[in-house]
Every structure is written in C-alpha cells, then in structure tokens.
Design a protein around this motif. Structure first.
Motif, PDB file in Angstrom:
ATOM      1  N   ILE A 177      -8.836  -1.676   7.585  1.00  8.53           N
ATOM      2  CA  ILE A 177      -8.396  -2.808   6.792  1.00  8.53           C
ATOM      3  C   ILE A 177      -7.167  -2.421   5.972  1.00  8.53           C
ATOM      4  O   ILE A 177      -6.965  -1.245   5.649  1.00  8.53           O
ATOM      5  CB  ILE A 177      -9.486  -3.347   5.847  1.00  8.53           C
ATOM      6  N   GLU A 178      -6.345  -3.413   5.675  1.00  8.96           N
ATOM      7  CA  GLU A 178      -5.213  -3.284   4.770  1.00  8.96           C
ATOM      8  C   GLU A 178      -5.336  -4.386   3.721  1.00  8.96           C
ATOM      9  O   GLU A 178      -5.502  -5.559   4.060  1.00  8.96           O
ATOM     10  CB  GLU A 178      -3.893  -3.432   5.521  1.00  8.96           C
ATOM     11  N   VAL A 179      -5.269  -4.005   2.446  1.00  9.69           N
ATOM     12  CA  VAL A 179      -5.289  -4.958   1.342  1.00  9.69           C
ATOM     13  C   VAL A 179      -3.918  -4.913   0.675  1.00  9.69           C
ATOM     14  O   VAL A 179      -3.469  -3.835   0.259  1.00  9.69           O
ATOM     15  CB  VAL A 179      -6.389  -4.627   0.322  1.00  9.69           C
ATOM     16  N   THR A 180      -3.247  -6.061   0.578  1.00 12.12           N
ATOM     17  CA  THR A 180      -1.887  -6.130   0.046  1.00 12.12           C
ATOM     18  C   THR A 180      -1.838  -7.063  -1.153  1.00 12.12           C
ATOM     19  O   THR A 180      -2.386  -8.174  -1.118  1.00 12.12           O
ATOM     20  CB  THR A 180      -0.901  -6.653   1.109  1.00 12.12           C
ATOM     21  N   LEU A 181      -1.185  -6.616  -2.218  1.00 11.11           N
ATOM     22  CA  LEU A 181      -0.892  -7.439  -3.386  1.00 11.11           C
ATOM     23  C   LEU A 181       0.589  -7.277  -3.702  1.00 11.11           C
ATOM     24  O   LEU A 181       1.073  -6.154  -3.863  1.00 11.11           O
ATOM     25  CB  LEU A 181      -1.735  -7.025  -4.585  1.00 11.11           C
ATOM     26  N   GLY A 182       1.335  -8.391  -3.768  1.00  9.55           N
ATOM     27  CA  GLY A 182       2.772  -8.299  -3.995  1.00  9.55           C
ATOM     28  C   GLY A 182       3.284  -9.408  -4.888  1.00  9.55           C
ATOM     29  O   GLY A 182       2.661 -10.469  -5.015  1.00  9.55           O
ATOM     30  N   THR A 183       4.443  -9.150  -5.503  1.00 11.51           N
ATOM     31  CA  THR A 183       5.098 -10.158  -6.322  1.00 11.51           C
ATOM     32  C   THR A 183       6.603  -9.947  -6.304  1.00 11.51           C
ATOM     33  O   THR A 183       7.072  -8.815  -6.118  1.00 11.51           O
ATOM     34  CB  THR A 183       4.593 -10.127  -7.775  1.00 11.51           C
ATOM     35  N   ASN A 184       7.353 -11.018  -6.467  1.00  6.26           N
ATOM     36  CA  ASN A 184       8.807 -10.960  -6.621  1.00  6.26           C
ATOM     37  C   ASN A 184       9.126 -11.021  -8.112  1.00  6.26           C
ATOM     38  O   ASN A 184       8.985 -12.076  -8.735  1.00  6.26           O
ATOM     39  CB  ASN A 184       9.492 -12.125  -5.905  1.00  6.26           C
ATOM     40  N   ILE A 185       9.551  -9.900  -8.692  1.00  7.96           N
ATOM     41  CA  ILE A 185       9.896  -9.919 -10.113  1.00  7.96           C
ATOM     42  C   ILE A 185      11.299 -10.471 -10.327  1.00  7.96           C
ATOM     43  O   ILE A 185      11.640 -10.906 -11.424  1.00  7.96           O
ATOM     44  CB  ILE A 185       9.753  -8.524 -10.737  1.00  7.96           C
ATOM     45  N   GLN A 186      12.140 -10.438  -9.280  1.00 11.05           N
ATOM     46  CA  GLN A 186      13.435 -11.101  -9.240  1.00 11.05           C
ATOM     47  C   GLN A 186      13.593 -11.658  -7.830  1.00 11.05           C
ATOM     48  O   GLN A 186      12.793 -11.369  -6.945  1.00 11.05           O
ATOM     49  CB  GLN A 186      14.579 -10.134  -9.579  1.00 11.05           C
ATOM     50  N   ASP A 187      14.635 -12.459  -7.602  1.00 13.53           N
ATOM     51  CA  ASP A 187      14.823 -13.036  -6.272  1.00 13.53           C
ATOM     52  C   ASP A 187      14.954 -11.958  -5.199  1.00 13.53           C
ATOM     53  O   ASP A 187      14.556 -12.171  -4.057  1.00 13.53           O
ATOM     54  CB  ASP A 187      16.060 -13.933  -6.262  1.00 13.53           C
ATOM     55  N   LYS A 188      15.522 -10.802  -5.549  1.00 16.11           N
ATOM     56  CA  LYS A 188      15.741  -9.754  -4.561  1.00 16.11           C
ATOM     57  C   LYS A 188      15.042  -8.447  -4.924  1.00 16.11           C
ATOM     58  O   LYS A 188      15.405  -7.386  -4.416  1.00 16.11           O
ATOM     59  CB  LYS A 188      17.242  -9.517  -4.390  1.00 16.11           C
ATOM     60  N   ILE A 189      14.035  -8.508  -5.767  1.00 17.09           N
ATOM     61  CA  ILE A 189      13.260  -7.318  -6.128  1.00 17.09           C
ATOM     62  C   ILE A 189      11.787  -7.630  -5.929  1.00 17.09           C
ATOM     63  O   ILE A 189      11.243  -8.536  -6.569  1.00 17.09           O
ATOM     64  CB  ILE A 189      13.522  -6.866  -7.573  1.00 17.09           C
ATOM     65  N   THR A 190      11.140  -6.890  -5.026  1.00 19.51           N
ATOM     66  CA  THR A 190       9.746  -7.125  -4.668  1.00 19.51           C
ATOM     67  C   THR A 190       8.914  -5.891  -4.980  1.00 19.51           C
ATOM     68  O   THR A 190       9.308  -4.765  -4.648  1.00 19.51           O
ATOM     69  CB  THR A 190       9.619  -7.461  -3.172  1.00 19.51           C
ATOM     70  N   LEU A 191       7.755  -6.104  -5.590  1.00 18.98           N
ATOM     71  CA  LEU A 191       6.776  -5.049  -5.823  1.00 18.98           C
ATOM     72  C   LEU A 191       5.573  -5.302  -4.922  1.00 18.98           C
ATOM     73  O   LEU A 191       5.089  -6.442  -4.845  1.00 18.98           O
ATOM     74  CB  LEU A 191       6.324  -5.024  -7.281  1.00 18.98           C
ATOM     75  N   LYS A 192       5.081  -4.241  -4.261  1.00 15.34           N
ATOM     76  CA  LYS A 192       3.903  -4.361  -3.409  1.00 15.34           C
ATOM     77  C   LYS A 192       2.980  -3.168  -3.609  1.00 15.34           C
ATOM     78  O   LYS A 192       3.446  -2.028  -3.742  1.00 15.34           O
ATOM     79  CB  LYS A 192       4.291  -4.435  -1.927  1.00 15.34           C
ATOM     80  N   ALA A 193       1.692  -3.452  -3.619  1.00 14.29           N
ATOM     81  CA  ALA A 193       0.666  -2.414  -3.612  1.00 14.29           C
ATOM     82  C   ALA A 193      -0.198  -2.629  -2.375  1.00 14.29           C
ATOM     83  O   ALA A 193      -0.593  -3.765  -2.081  1.00 14.29           O
ATOM     84  CB  ALA A 193      -0.188  -2.476  -4.878  1.00 14.29           C
ATOM     85  N   LYS A 194      -0.482  -1.528  -1.642  1.00 12.83           N
ATOM     86  CA  LYS A 194      -1.282  -1.625  -0.425  1.00 12.83           C
ATOM     87  C   LYS A 194      -2.353  -0.540  -0.416  1.00 12.83           C
ATOM     88  O   LYS A 194      -2.098   0.600  -0.817  1.00 12.83           O
ATOM     89  CB  LYS A 194      -0.406  -1.480   0.828  1.00 12.83           C
ATOM     90  N   TYR A 195      -3.537  -0.925   0.066  1.00 13.98           N
ATOM     91  CA  TYR A 195      -4.641   0.014   0.231  1.00 13.98           C
ATOM     92  C   TYR A 195      -5.096  -0.019   1.686  1.00 13.98           C
ATOM     93  O   TYR A 195      -5.241  -1.103   2.274  1.00 13.98           O
ATOM     94  CB  TYR A 195      -5.807  -0.342  -0.681  1.00 13.98           C
ATOM     95  N   TYR A 196      -5.318   1.176   2.271  1.00 17.33           N
ATOM     96  CA  TYR A 196      -5.750   1.290   3.671  1.00 17.33           C
ATOM     97  C   TYR A 196      -7.053   2.078   3.757  1.00 17.33           C
ATOM     98  O   TYR A 196      -7.224   3.100   3.079  1.00 17.33           O
ATOM     99  CB  TYR A 196      -4.708   2.028   4.506  1.00 17.33           C
ATOM    100  N   LEU A 197      -7.951   1.605   4.617  1.00 21.35           N
ATOM    101  CA  LEU A 197      -9.179   2.321   4.951  1.00 21.35           C
ATOM    102  C   LEU A 197      -9.322   2.273   6.466  1.00 21.35           C
ATOM    103  O   LEU A 197      -9.380   1.186   7.054  1.00 21.35           O
ATOM    104  CB  LEU A 197     -10.388   1.673   4.285  1.00 21.35           C
ATOM    105  N   VAL A 198      -9.362   3.449   7.121  1.00 21.99           N
ATOM    106  CA  VAL A 198      -9.257   3.526   8.583  1.00 21.99           C
ATOM    107  C   VAL A 198     -10.280   4.516   9.127  1.00 21.99           C
ATOM    108  O   VAL A 198     -10.565   5.546   8.493  1.00 21.99           O
ATOM    109  CB  VAL A 198      -7.834   3.971   9.004  1.00 21.99           C
ATOM    110  N   ARG A 199     -10.797   4.205  10.317  1.00 24.88           N
ATOM    111  CA  ARG A 199     -11.612   5.166  11.066  1.00 24.88           C
ATOM    112  C   ARG A 199     -11.232   5.088  12.536  1.00 24.88           C
ATOM    113  O   ARG A 199     -10.761   4.063  13.032  1.00 24.88           O
ATOM    114  CB  ARG A 199     -13.111   4.888  10.898  1.00 24.88           C
ATOM    115  N   GLN A 200     -11.453   6.181  13.238  1.00 30.98           N
ATOM    116  CA  GLN A 200     -11.143   6.256  14.666  1.00 30.98           C
ATOM    117  C   GLN A 200     -12.251   5.606  15.479  1.00 30.98           C
ATOM    118  O   GLN A 200     -13.434   5.650  15.106  1.00 30.98           O
ATOM    119  CB  GLN A 200     -10.978   7.729  15.049  1.00 30.98           C
ATOM    120  N   LEU A 201     -11.895   4.993  16.611  1.00 28.54           N
ATOM    121  CA  LEU A 201     -12.888   4.358  17.471  1.00 28.54           C
ATOM    122  C   LEU A 201     -13.556   5.358  18.398  1.00 28.54           C
ATOM    123  O   LEU A 201     -14.787   5.445  18.467  1.00 28.54           O
ATOM    124  CB  LEU A 201     -12.224   3.242  18.297  1.00 28.54           C
TER     125      LEU A 201
END
Length: 368
Positions: free
Chosen positions: A323-347
């Motif tokens: 899974i990937e969980v993403t939270l983002g915001t545009n603090i200006q028209d051309k400036i973006t902040l993003k936080a992402k969390y990943y949890l992965v397992r092999q098949l």
C-alpha cells in the motif's frame, strides 16, 4: 504527449521561439524493517536527497518544436534521478548530470507525432507499471477522433515503437517494445477507460549487462477511473495487467514464477493538487506478480529491492503486494508538499524468506 507543466496554452499566433522549464525537489526519506531473502535485515536508512531539472523547447510555430531536458542523477539509474546528499561524490565534489529528453514534435491536423527520447506517451495514473523517470526512445503517433455521441468526450489512439537496446542487426533483433492504446472519456470526464496492449521483445532478465537469458512480454492492460464526486473531487481508479506469454516451458524461469503474469492496482483519492491551498489524500493498493511488468522499467519507490547483487543500481519492483498512503498540499501555486508511507511484502520468495519493507518520504517540489 505530455508537455512540461509550465508551458502555457498558446493562442493561434506564433509563440515565442524559446521556452524554458525547470523544477527542483528536496526529499527526506526513512527506510526500516526491510528483510532480505536470506532472512537478514537491511540496515535502517535515513537520507536527504535532491533532484534538479531544466528543459528548453524551440518552437518553430504553434504546431512544431524540438525539446531537450537535462537532470541531475546517475545516468545508469533510469528509474531514480534523485541524488543522495553526501553519497560518494567525493568531498563536496561535482554532481552527475544526464540528458533526459531530446525529441522532435509536430502536429498535423488531428495527428501528433514525436521522434526521439521523450515522456512515456501512453496514458497511465501511477508509476507501478512504468516510472515517470524512464523516457523511452523511438517513434510515437497520436490520433484524435471527433466523438459522434454527446456522452463521449474523447477518443484517441496512441501507438509507438521504442528501442531499449539496439543489437547492431535488424530491428527485430533489438530489445524493444511496442504499444497500442485506445483512450476514451465519457460524461464530461466523469468516467475514463483506456485498454492498452504492450509487446516487449528480447528483454534481458537482469539489466545493465548482467543478463543470463532474454524473454518476451505480451501485456494486455485496462486502466480507468470514475469520479464519484466532482467538488470536492473523489476519484476511484484502477489498472489491471495480464501477461499473455506462456512461460511454462521456459527452463530459465523458476517454476514458482512461471505463472506470475497478473497484476492489479486500485486507488481512492480525495481532493487534487492544481492551485494554491489544495489538498490531496490518496490510498493506493498494488498487487503485481513477477511478470506483470518489466520490473526495471517500473517505479522503484515502494521498497529497497534492486539488482545491486549484479552490479546494477536498478530496482526490481514487481512480485509485490503493498500500500501507498499519500498526503499532499500546494502551499503556493508552484510549491507542493507531499508525505508518503509505503508498506510492502514480496509475493513469491526468491530465497528462504519473503522480502518486505517500510518507508516514509517527505517531498517539497518547486516548479519555475
């Protein structure tokens, strides 16, 4: 074809001849709980990373132009242009730079054609099949049709031939891929769907010259989305992949992987990042069997699995569920902040143990 985000729509008058675009990314990253196939764990890792890109387009007129773009990054690592601060470039030495794009683009009535090295031209909504940092080299053509029904907004056909490695012989001896896609949108972009067929031929099993055999992929894909609510935007999206090749008689592929050619991704998002003050929350689920995609052409963001044992920096991010969980915001028209969390397992484990991992990232993207 995708144009750089800061290239504004032009009027029918002849545009300025030269147009520049650039961006900068700064990243804070933490990895932990990453188990190897032998049961040992990779060291927990913290990194500061950055990427800079600058592009130039020369426009002959509003329909024809050529473009170039350079970026920082290891030229051998096509999936990941980010550089780790202090990572082996001597004591504050210079940084590696590579040419990322070099192309010619023209539009002839309802046709769009580009030649050279450019953005992946087929419609997609994530990097799980193809990384945004991998720029194919070849020929692409796009044809738009006028829909005859009021309920259909868009009908386009994309097709192309792209060379991964030339072998010095005829075209059919190269490592190459071809794609054909039909993209449609309905009900004022409330629904979209794009079936695609990808034909990969003579693809090495391990990148960067360490291959032990070559194989083919014939992947049928269907992607699409439904906008459940327009304001605020709530969107449900999915992609499905099915490799039609039969590997049951390929003795070079381990038996446990011979039927591993399916994949699916699903995402639910709230909001969008188009202007100042916008917010985005997105949850993405991925289930990709080993041969649902070419692993060293797909993203390498979700885990620390790579081909370093074969002296290659490329990632091997198929044969996974996560899974990937993403939270983002545009603090200006051309400036973006993003936080992402990943949890992965092999098949399917490649050793005695299945690999896994967790990762968190904080990005600031600045466009100029």
């Amino acid at each position: 074809m995708l144009i750089s985000s800061n290239v504004l729509a032009q009027s029918d008058s002849i545009p300025e001849k030269f147009q520049f675009n650039s961006d900068f990314r700064f990243r804070i990253e933490e990895d932990w709980d990453s188990r190897k196939s032998d049961g040992t764990y990779r060291r927990n890792r913290s990194r500061l990373r950055c990427r800079a890109r600058i592009g130039l387009e020369y426009r002959h007129d509003s329909h024809t132009w050529v473009g170039l773009r350079i970026r920082t990054g290891d030229p051998r690592k096509q999936q990941d242009p980010q550089l780790t601060l202090g990572d082996g470039f001597k004591e504050f030495g210079t940084l590696p730079i590579a040419l990322e794009k070099a192309f010619f683009h023209t539009e002839l009535k309802s046709f769009k054609i580009w030649l050279g090295k450019n953005t992946f031209p087929f419609r997609k909504q994530n990097e799980l099949f193809w990384s945004d940092n991998v720029f194919p080299e070849g020929v692409h053509i796009n044809k738009s049709f006028r829909p005859g029904a009021n309920w259909m907004d868009l009908l386009q056909v994309n097709a192309g031939h792209f060379i991964l490695n030339t072998r010095g012989g005829s075209f059919n001896s190269d490592s190459y891929f071809q794609g054909v896609q039909v993209a449609t949108q309905y009900f004022q972009d409330r629904v979209a769907i794009w079936p695609t067929f990808y034909l990969f031929r003579n693809i090495q099993n391990i990148p960067d010259g360490a291959e032990t055999f070559f194989l083919d992929y014939s992947i049928f894909s269907v992607g699409g989305y439904v906008k459940l609510v327009n304001d605020p935007l709530i969107k449900l999206a999915t992609d499905m992949y099915y490799n039609l090749e039969n590997y049951q008689t390929n003795d070079s592929i381990p038996p446990a992987l011979q039927d591993q050619g399916k994949g699916v991704t699903m995402s639910l998002s709230y909001g969008q990042l188009s202007s100042k003050g916008d917010w985005l929350f997105q949850l993405t689920y991925a289930y990709l069997q080993r041969y649902a995609a070419v692993d060293f052409m797909a993203q390498n963001d979700w885990a620390r699995w790579d081909y370093s044992a074969y002296d290659s920096p490329d990632g091997r991010l198929t044969n996974l569920e996560g899974i990937e969980v993403t939270l983002g915001t545009n603090i200006q028209d051309k400036i973006t902040l993003k936080a992402k969390y990943y949890l992965v397992r092999q098949l399917v484990p490649m050793g005695e143990f299945t690999e896994n991992g967790q990762r968190v990232r904080f990005d600031i993207d600045i466009r100029f």
